[in-house]
Design a protein around this motif. Sequence first.
Motif, PDB file in Angstrom:
ATOM      1  N   THR A 263      23.777 -20.470  -5.817  1.00 38.98           N
ATOM      2  CA  THR A 263      24.021 -20.258  -7.250  1.00 38.98           C
ATOM      3  C   THR A 263      23.942 -18.790  -7.681  1.00 38.98           C
ATOM      4  O   THR A 263      24.431 -18.440  -8.737  1.00 38.98           O
ATOM      5  CB  THR A 263      23.057 -21.101  -8.102  1.00 38.98           C
ATOM      6  OG1 THR A 263      21.710 -20.802  -7.734  1.00 38.98           O
ATOM      7  CG2 THR A 263      23.312 -22.577  -7.919  1.00 38.98           C
TER       8      THR A 263
ATOM      9  N   ASN B 270      11.913 -19.464 -13.706  1.00 42.52           N
ATOM     10  CA  ASN B 270      11.435 -18.426 -12.812  1.00 42.52           C
ATOM     11  C   ASN B 270      11.326 -17.166 -13.680  1.00 42.52           C
ATOM     12  O   ASN B 270      12.310 -16.798 -14.299  1.00 42.52           O
ATOM     13  CB  ASN B 270      12.486 -18.234 -11.691  1.00 42.52           C
ATOM     14  CG  ASN B 270      12.168 -17.052 -10.798  1.00 42.52           C
ATOM     15  OD1 ASN B 270      11.097 -16.477 -10.883  1.00 42.52           O
ATOM     16  ND2 ASN B 270      13.121 -16.689  -9.955  1.00 42.52           N
TER      17      ASN B 270
ATOM     18  N   CYS C 203      17.742 -24.852 -11.031  1.00 40.91           N
ATOM     19  CA  CYS C 203      17.501 -24.956  -9.583  1.00 40.91           C
ATOM     20  C   CYS C 203      16.077 -25.425  -9.256  1.00 40.91           C
ATOM     21  O   CYS C 203      15.811 -25.819  -8.132  1.00 40.91           O
ATOM     22  CB  CYS C 203      17.852 -23.667  -8.870  1.00 40.91           C
ATOM     23  SG  CYS C 203      16.860 -22.250  -9.299  1.00 40.91           S
TER      24      CYS C 203
ATOM     25  N   LYS D  66      16.409 -24.619  -3.053  1.00 38.71           N
ATOM     26  CA  LYS D  66      14.991 -24.921  -3.275  1.00 38.71           C
ATOM     27  C   LYS D  66      14.743 -26.411  -3.077  1.00 38.71           C
ATOM     28  O   LYS D  66      13.762 -26.806  -2.457  1.00 38.71           O
ATOM     29  CB  LYS D  66      14.579 -24.526  -4.701  1.00 38.71           C
ATOM     30  CG  LYS D  66      15.210 -23.253  -5.226  1.00 38.71           C
ATOM     31  CD  LYS D  66      14.556 -22.008  -4.706  1.00 38.71           C
ATOM     32  CE  LYS D  66      15.215 -20.766  -5.318  1.00 38.71           C
ATOM     33  NZ  LYS D  66      14.700 -19.521  -4.794  1.00 38.71           N
TER      34      LYS D  66
HETATM   35  C1  LIG Z   1      16.212 -19.022 -11.368  1.00 41.24           C
HETATM   36  C2  LIG Z   1      17.016 -18.892 -10.137  1.00 41.24           C
HETATM   37  N1  LIG Z   1      18.325 -19.099 -10.194  1.00 41.24           N
HETATM   38  C3  LIG Z   1      19.116 -18.996  -9.110  1.00 41.24           C
HETATM   39  C4  LIG Z   1      18.584 -18.650  -7.870  1.00 41.24           C
HETATM   40  C5  LIG Z   1      19.521 -18.494  -6.707  1.00 41.24           C
HETATM   41  O1  LIG Z   1      19.392 -19.449  -5.725  1.00 41.24           O
HETATM   42  P1  LIG Z   1      20.555 -19.714  -4.682  1.00 41.24           P
HETATM   43  O2  LIG Z   1      21.537 -18.580  -4.772  1.00 41.24           O
HETATM   44  O3  LIG Z   1      19.898 -19.747  -3.358  1.00 41.24           O
HETATM   45  O4  LIG Z   1      21.181 -21.011  -5.065  1.00 41.24           O
HETATM   46  C6  LIG Z   1      17.214 -18.424  -7.757  1.00 41.24           C
HETATM   47  C7  LIG Z   1      16.627 -18.018  -6.470  1.00 41.24           C
HETATM   48  O5  LIG Z   1      15.521 -17.563  -6.363  1.00 41.24           O
HETATM   49  C8  LIG Z   1      16.407 -18.542  -8.918  1.00 41.24           C
HETATM   50  O6  LIG Z   1      15.092 -18.344  -8.888  1.00 41.24           O
END
Ligand SMILES: Cc1ncc(COP(=O)(O)O)c(C=O)c1O
Length: 377
Positions: A95, A171, A198, A235
């Motif tokens: 993402t 986050n 996520c 995750k």
């Molecule tokens: C809030 C949030 N969005 C998106 C991501 C991106 O995750 P990924 O690119 O692995 O799907 C993270 C990864 O730490 C995140 O904490």
Amino acid sequence: MSRHGFVPPPYPYDRLIPVREVAARHEGGAIDLSIGTPCDDPPPAVVEALCSSGSERGYPPSIGTAALRGAAARWLHTRFGVELAESRVAACVGTKELVVGLPHWLRLRDPSRDTVLYPSVSYPSYAMGAELAGCRAVPVPVDEHWRIDLSAIADDDARRALCLWVNSPANPTGAVDDLVAAAAWGRARGIPVLSDECYAEFTWSGDAVGELGLPGRTILEAGPDGVLAVHSLSKRSNLAGVRVGFYAGDAALVEYLSEVRKHSGLMVPGPAQAAAVAALGDQDHVVAQRERYRSRLERLRSLFGAMGLDAPMPEGGFYLWIAAPGGDAWALTERLAAELGVVVSPGEFYGPASTGHVRVAVVQPDDRIELIIRRAG
Ligand SMILES: Cc1ncc(COP(=O)(O)O)c(C=O)c1O
């Protein structure tokens, strides 16, 4: 030669190299709790699906295979009770690329707008996506519970907004937000609300939404129009190395984005799509992973509490968000490296409003968590 164009800022986690060196002096080495990268195994059936799909030769569909889009729609239904047609779901290469790419594509679609709204204490990629698109990155204040304060958005910023980002559980703070209210705010103004979900599987304040008094764990519970829910397998299923996620919601937005992304050559590799199908079809491994994170959060929370730090259980996610004594997050980061050999993230990585906290990601195996507790004596 002088440079006048964009100069990338230092990548936040690269700034922790000196802290890591201090932590590494401990016997057993540095224990890295800075980046939220999963450490536990994905389920064997998912790895098997990754290895046996036979999809290596041909190009995968950019929008996602019918199997992946169907699995995502079914998961949204079983997990959240949301009915959504598969045509309103599309794949992304993890993402982060979607989060960062969206402002650019939304601006192409509506050049009369130039502003990206996002929570002031948040994942840094919302602001970076705006910056890379040449847009205005406008942080929206959060309240004392770290929830976005929509009433603080200036009318002019709303008029210029390409989108509003929300992130629940958040986050770095773990806050669970009112996504239904965010959807209503966006719809009333014709502004797409992009909901980064996520960490949706990892909620700790009672799975019952009612207990928090906050409706909505996916924004799709408020209906799909004018919103996108963004989900990651990274995750949920420990597949950050495989790079697969999806977005779902507003029919016109999904159609537009999937077309632009097809022209851009963005494709989730076929084997990764097959792995995601297997992962989305299984909830047992998520239940086990939830327990691992819950137990690590509890253990580290009591350790930090015994050190006199205020480390509340988050409402969701797998981060502890700890107020630094005297508001000095770098001092606490250095202290934890020196005393415990752990590397954590100072709050400023998550925006100028976060400088008084540190973020601790509970993403090390249990024996490493045990080692931290032993080091604390
Ligand atoms: C809030 C949030 N969005 C998106 C991501 C991106 O995750 P990924 O690119 O692995 O799907 C993270 C990864 O730490 C995140 O904490």
